[in-house]
Design a protein around this motif. Sequence first.
Motif, PDB file in Angstrom:
ATOM      1  N   LEU A 169     -26.760 106.739  65.072  1.00  0.00           N
ATOM      2  CA  LEU A 169     -25.533 107.528  65.130  1.00  0.00           C
ATOM      3  C   LEU A 169     -24.455 106.878  65.987  1.00  0.00           C
ATOM      4  CD1 LEU A 169     -24.150 110.155  64.293  1.00  0.00           C
ATOM      5  CD2 LEU A 169     -25.184 111.252  66.290  1.00  0.00           C
ATOM      6  N   ASP A 170     -24.820 106.390  67.164  1.00  0.00           N
ATOM      7  CA  ASP A 170     -23.812 105.855  68.080  1.00  0.00           C
ATOM      8  C   ASP A 170     -23.064 104.674  67.471  1.00  0.00           C
ATOM      9  OD1 ASP A 170     -24.443 107.746  69.955  1.00  0.00           O
ATOM     10  OD2 ASP A 170     -25.777 106.440  71.108  1.00  0.00           O
ATOM     11  N   ARG A 171     -23.810 103.740  66.870  1.00  0.00           N
ATOM     12  CA  ARG A 171     -23.155 102.575  66.280  1.00  0.00           C
ATOM     13  C   ARG A 171     -22.363 102.970  65.039  1.00  0.00           C
ATOM     14  NH1 ARG A 171     -26.815  97.559  64.761  1.00  0.00           N
ATOM     15  NH2 ARG A 171     -27.274  97.711  66.988  1.00  0.00           N
ATOM     16  N   ALA A 172     -22.913 103.896  64.257  1.00  0.00           N
ATOM     17  CA  ALA A 172     -22.231 104.316  63.038  1.00  0.00           C
ATOM     18  C   ALA A 172     -20.884 104.947  63.344  1.00  0.00           C
ATOM     19  CB  ALA A 172     -23.104 105.292  62.262  1.00  0.00           C
ATOM     20  N   VAL A 173     -20.820 105.751  64.408  1.00  0.00           N
ATOM     21  CA  VAL A 173     -19.561 106.409  64.763  1.00  0.00           C
ATOM     22  C   VAL A 173     -18.482 105.378  65.083  1.00  0.00           C
ATOM     23  CG1 VAL A 173     -18.458 107.845  66.537  1.00  0.00           C
ATOM     24  CG2 VAL A 173     -20.584 108.598  65.470  1.00  0.00           C
ATOM     25  N   GLY A 174     -18.895 104.202  65.550  1.00  0.00           N
ATOM     26  CA  GLY A 174     -17.927 103.141  65.821  1.00  0.00           C
ATOM     27  C   GLY A 174     -17.169 102.694  64.587  1.00  0.00           C
ATOM     28  N   ASN A 175     -17.729 102.947  63.399  1.00  0.00           N
ATOM     29  CA  ASN A 175     -17.042 102.585  62.157  1.00  0.00           C
ATOM     30  C   ASN A 175     -15.915 103.545  61.812  1.00  0.00           C
ATOM     31  OD1 ASN A 175     -18.717 100.432  61.805  1.00  0.00           O
ATOM     32  ND2 ASN A 175     -19.874 101.282  60.101  1.00  0.00           N
ATOM     33  N   MET A 176     -15.887 104.695  62.472  1.00  0.00           N
ATOM     34  CA  MET A 176     -14.915 105.725  62.135  1.00  0.00           C
ATOM     35  C   MET A 176     -13.650 105.588  62.981  1.00  0.00           C
ATOM     36  SD  MET A 176     -18.044 106.476  61.353  1.00  0.00           S
ATOM     37  CE  MET A 176     -19.017 107.027  59.996  1.00  0.00           C
ATOM     38  N   ASP A 177     -13.182 104.354  63.122  1.00  0.00           N
ATOM     39  CA  ASP A 177     -11.988 104.086  63.917  1.00  0.00           C
ATOM     40  C   ASP A 177     -10.746 104.550  63.158  1.00  0.00           C
ATOM     41  OD1 ASP A 177     -10.643 102.502  66.211  1.00  0.00           O
ATOM     42  OD2 ASP A 177      -9.700 101.718  64.387  1.00  0.00           O
ATOM     43  N   VAL A 178     -10.000 105.453  63.750  1.00  0.00           N
ATOM     44  CA  VAL A 178      -8.836 106.021  63.070  1.00  0.00           C
ATOM     45  C   VAL A 178      -7.755 104.967  62.863  1.00  0.00           C
ATOM     46  CG1 VAL A 178      -6.982 107.731  63.254  1.00  0.00           C
ATOM     47  CG2 VAL A 178      -9.324 108.364  63.849  1.00  0.00           C
ATOM     48  N   GLY A 179      -7.648 104.014  63.786  1.00  0.00           N
ATOM     49  CA  GLY A 179      -6.625 102.982  63.658  1.00  0.00           C
ATOM     50  C   GLY A 179      -6.786 102.153  62.393  1.00  0.00           C
ATOM     51  N   ARG A 180      -8.016 101.715  62.104  1.00  0.00           N
ATOM     52  CA  ARG A 180      -8.237 100.925  60.885  1.00  0.00           C
ATOM     53  C   ARG A 180      -7.977 101.756  59.639  1.00  0.00           C
ATOM     54  NH1 ARG A 180     -12.666  99.170  63.692  1.00  0.00           N
ATOM     55  NH2 ARG A 180     -14.072 100.405  62.401  1.00  0.00           N
ATOM     56  N   HIS A 181      -8.323 103.036  59.691  1.00  0.00           N
ATOM     57  CA  HIS A 181      -8.061 103.911  58.547  1.00  0.00           C
ATOM     58  C   HIS A 181      -6.559 104.162  58.387  1.00  0.00           C
ATOM     59  CE1 HIS A 181     -12.360 104.624  59.075  1.00  0.00           C
ATOM     60  NE2 HIS A 181     -12.381 105.136  57.858  1.00  0.00           N
ATOM     61  N   SER A 182      -5.858 104.289  59.506  1.00  0.00           N
ATOM     62  CA  SER A 182      -4.405 104.500  59.438  1.00  0.00           C
ATOM     63  C   SER A 182      -3.707 103.314  58.795  1.00  0.00           C
ATOM     64  CB  SER A 182      -3.840 104.733  60.840  1.00  0.00           C
ATOM     65  OG  SER A 182      -4.300 105.950  61.382  1.00  0.00           O
ATOM     66  N   ALA A 183      -4.214 102.107  59.052  1.00  0.00           N
ATOM     67  CA  ALA A 183      -3.618 100.913  58.447  1.00  0.00           C
ATOM     68  C   ALA A 183      -3.711 100.969  56.924  1.00  0.00           C
ATOM     69  CB  ALA A 183      -4.314  99.660  58.977  1.00  0.00           C
ATOM     70  N   ILE A 184      -4.793 101.534  56.423  1.00  0.00           N
ATOM     71  CA  ILE A 184      -4.955 101.688  54.971  1.00  0.00           C
ATOM     72  C   ILE A 184      -3.895 102.647  54.430  1.00  0.00           C
ATOM     73  CG2 ILE A 184      -6.496 102.503  53.143  1.00  0.00           C
ATOM     74  CD1 ILE A 184      -8.845 101.775  55.093  1.00  0.00           C
ATOM     75  N   VAL A 185      -3.741 103.784  55.114  1.00  0.00           N
ATOM     76  CA  VAL A 185      -2.774 104.795  54.663  1.00  0.00           C
ATOM     77  C   VAL A 185      -1.351 104.253  54.767  1.00  0.00           C
ATOM     78  CG1 VAL A 185      -1.915 107.140  55.018  1.00  0.00           C
ATOM     79  CG2 VAL A 185      -4.346 106.643  55.349  1.00  0.00           C
ATOM     80  N   ASP A 186      -1.061 103.528  55.845  1.00  0.00           N
ATOM     81  CA  ASP A 186       0.282 102.960  56.017  1.00  0.00           C
ATOM     82  C   ASP A 186       0.637 102.033  54.860  1.00  0.00           C
ATOM     83  OD1 ASP A 186       0.497 104.314  58.406  1.00  0.00           O
ATOM     84  OD2 ASP A 186       0.053 102.566  59.664  1.00  0.00           O
ATOM     85  N   ALA A 187      -0.329 101.211  54.450  1.00  0.00           N
ATOM     86  CA  ALA A 187      -0.070 100.268  53.357  1.00  0.00           C
ATOM     87  C   ALA A 187       0.149 101.006  52.039  1.00  0.00           C
ATOM     88  CB  ALA A 187      -1.226  99.280  53.233  1.00  0.00           C
ATOM     89  N   HIS A 247     -11.680  96.519  56.753  1.00  0.00           N
ATOM     90  CA  HIS A 247     -12.459  97.639  57.291  1.00  0.00           C
ATOM     91  C   HIS A 247     -13.918  97.564  56.844  1.00  0.00           C
ATOM     92  CE1 HIS A 247     -13.672 101.568  58.593  1.00  0.00           C
ATOM     93  NE2 HIS A 247     -13.911 101.952  57.352  1.00  0.00           N
ATOM     94  N   MET A 248     -14.154  97.303  55.567  1.00  0.00           N
ATOM     95  CA  MET A 248     -15.524  97.266  55.054  1.00  0.00           C
ATOM     96  C   MET A 248     -16.308  96.090  55.624  1.00  0.00           C
ATOM     97  SD  MET A 248     -16.023  99.925  53.304  1.00  0.00           S
ATOM     98  CE  MET A 248     -14.976 101.245  52.702  1.00  0.00           C
TER      99      MET A 248
END
Length: 216
Positions: free
Chosen positions: A172-190, A206-207
Motif C-alpha cells: 500500500l505505501d509504495r502504491a500510494v506514491g503512484n497517486m501523485d496529483v502533480g503528474r495527473h494534473s499535467a495530463i489534464v493540462d495537456a 506517468h506509466m
Amino acid sequence: MAGQPAALLGLEKTSLRQQAVAALRVAITSGELAPSSPLVETELSEKLQISRGTLREAMRQLQQEGLITAGARGRLYVRHLDYKEIRDIFAVRAALEALAVRELAGLPDRTTVIAELRAALEVMDTAVLEARIEADLNFHRTMCALTGNDTLVHSWISLEGSIRMSIMFAGLDRAVGNMDVGRHSAIVDAIETGDADEAARAIQTHMDWAASNLVA
C-alpha cells in the motif's frame, strides 16, 4: 459468521454467479486470497454458500480476467504477478490511455471533460490510503469513459483486476506514491490545451514512473 473473511461471506440467492465473481475478485485483489494460493472448491463453496457448479462458473470468468491461473492437473491458483507482467500491464495501460487522451484533446469543446477530470483530481488530492487508490483508479477510468469509446472502456476495465493486483504486489505505501496529483494534473493540462502529443507523453511518463516504482 464470526471470523469469516468479509469478502467471502454467504451470498443472496439472486445472480449467485455474478455475486461469487464479485466476492472472489475483491478477495483476490485485496490480498485476502494471497497470490499463488490454491483455490479449493469445497472450502470456497462453503464460505460463499453456493454450489460447486456455480463456483466453477465464477472461477472460469476470473480466469478469463487473468486473476486466476491453472497449475498442474488443472488445479486453480490465485495469479502471482512477476516484474515483467507488471511492466506489461502498465505498457498496455499506457497505450490505451494515450488513445484516450488523444481523443479527448481532439474534442472541439473540452469544457465538461476538463471539469470532470479536475473534480476527480480533487477527490484524489484529499483521499488517503485505500481511498486514494480508489480515487486514482476512478480518475483513469473516467478519463477513458469520457471518450465515449466503448471498446476502449471495455479494454481498460478488463485490465482493472490486474492493475489492482499490481498495486497489491508492491504494498500500500509504495502504491500510494503512484497517486501523485502533480503528474495527473499535467495530463489534464495537456488535454485542456488540446495538445494531443503532449497529453500522450504525459501518460507515458506517468506509466513508466508508476511501473518502475512498483517493481523497484
